[in-house]
Design a protein around this motif. Structure first.
Motif: not given
Length: 460
Positions: A270, A275-276
């Motif tokens: 992240y 973003q994961i």
């Protein structure tokens, strides 16, 4: 008459005492130990379903059947080869601390058949690591020939050095369940093979790195959960006894490291990408598991969590290093997970071990021994795998032809497909009859993937 009946009753009460004598404490303990080791062997065997799901989900649908067949054949070949030769090379009487000299076909070791079963599924685990890294472009026959070398000779020699009373064991090298013996050895075999093979078509073009996404991430996630579950047997079973104190400690460190690996890879991806990343986070669990495997019985729960956290971060960077800098095409991240995190886990023993670890005031002696062991395994495995591949390539190319790679290995290697409908963007031109321009359109679209991602207006 009454006296006769009483005498007969008394006699019947005595007979079971002689026929069913109480077992000794030693026999009960031995039985419980064996049952635990067999349960652990079943769990490690089940891990191969996890490997199959991870590799299948993280690659394209047109190669799913081929990957399933590789994993099934790996387990079968490893079991037979390890019985014929591998066990003897690993646990036979030592020749100079380098290799075992007897015990082939379990001759003279028949009382160790349960231990053989447990070790055989470990040998298969080492070999199957290669399967994911070489996915989508290696001939099945060539892969199986390499599996013979890996399970019959290369892996058993490493195992003898560490677990069979070899020279690394005499130095004091610690690898409780196989961060180096199993995972690093498999990853080294994988990286050598990938260098022989080269990347998949369309992966690297004109200096660009093109994303080739897997077809079923939920399937890959299922595989990760199966592997995590099986790892409790992988690490816990390495106690080789139903120790009521050691087993819970091993299970706890395994759980904590894997969980920390997930958290670290999710958080770090992240921070790095805003973003994961799903695939990196899933692999983060495996990174934590590989990282703790060497020291699972030697570190505290806090130490295990720290090892997992660092493994999750290392994983993200290692995947980027191999994929974008070194341009080594590994579809499932096996080299980063099992290789880089295997090295980290082995070194971490020298840092976090409660006995001999650097952080516990015992100096760098153990850390130095761990580094020597890693270097020795790297040298042996890469050299031996290179020789094995030179032998295999004498029989022909180990890579499938361009047309078959574009069409998918399911049809070219097995004459069928894993799914009733598998003709998406990465599976088109699905036909036995191919022409000179076969697959060119697909390769061009692969090359344009990154450009389109940067400019969403181009996607219609």
């Amino acid at each position: 008459m009454k006296k006769k009946i009483m005498s007969l009753s008394a006699g019947l009460m005595v007979i079971p005492t002689f026929a069913y004598a109480s077992p000794s404490v030693e026999s009960v303990v031995s039985s419980v130990d064996m049952v635990w080791m067999m349960i652990a062997a079943f769990l490690v065997f089940f891990m191969h379903a996890g490997f199959a799901m991870v590799e299948t989900g993280f690659t394209r649908s047109k190669n799913a059947l081929n990957i399933l067949m590789k994993n099934l054949m790996t387990m079968s070949i490893a079991s037979v080869l390890y019985f014929l030769a591998g066990y003897g090379f690993m646990f036979g009487d030592s020749l100079g601390g380098f290799i075992g000299a007897n015990g082939f076909l379990l001759n003279g070791h028949s009382d160790q058949i349960g231990f053989f079963v447990f070790q055989a599924v470990f040998a298969a685990t080492c070999a199957t690591i290669i399967s994911g890294a070489v996915a989508e472009r290696m001939k099945l026959g060539s892969y199986l020939m390499l599996t013979v070398f890996m399970t019959g000779l290369i892996y058993p020699i490493v195992g003898h050095w560490v677990w069979g009373g070899g020279w690394l064991a005499e130095l004091g090298f610690v690898d409780f369940a196989g961060s180096t013996v199993v995972h690093l050895t498999g990853a080294l075999g994988a990286i050598v093979t990938v260098l022989f093979l080269g990347p998949r078509l369309g992966k690297y073009t004109n200096g660009r790195v093109n994303v080739i996404p897997g077809h079923n991430i939920p399937l890959g996630a299922l595989g990760v959960f199966i592997l995590w579950f099986g790892w409790f047997g992988f690490n816990g079973g390495s106690t080789l006894a139903a120790d009521p104190a050691l087993i819970p400690a091993v299970i706890a460190t395994t759980l904590l490291s894997a969980s920390a690996g997930v958290i670290a890879s999710a958080a770090y991806s992240y921070i790095k990408f805003q973003q994961i990343d799903a695939s990196l986070t899933l692999n983060g669990a495996l990174a934590g598991l590989v990282g703790i495997t060497a020291g699972t019985a030697n570190v505290s729960p806090i130490g295990a969590a720290v090892i997992g956290l660092i493994a999750g971060i290392i994983l993200v960077e290692a995947v980027q290093l191999f994929d974008r800098v070194l341009k080594i095409d590994d579809p499932v991240g096996a080299i980063a997970v099992h290789g880089v995190c295997g090295i980290w886990g082995t070194l971490a023993v020298g840092i976090f071990s409660v006995e001999g670890g650097l952080l516990y005031g015992d100096g760098t002696a153990l850390l130095g021994v761990q580094a020597i062991g890693i270097a020795a395994v790297i040298g042996w495995t890469m050299a031996a795998t290179s020789v094995a591949l030179v032998i295999v390539t004498r029989f022909g190319s180990i890579r499938v032809p361009r047309e078959e790679e574009v069409a998918g290995l399911d049809f070219s290697e097995h004459g069928s497909s894993a799914y009733e409908s598998s003709r998406g963007i990465f599976n088109e031109n699905y036909s036995q009859n191919v022409g000179a321009d076969f697959g060119v359109g697909l390769i061009k679209r692969l090359d344009d993937l990154k450009t389109k991602k940067r400019n969403p207006r181009q996607i219609h």
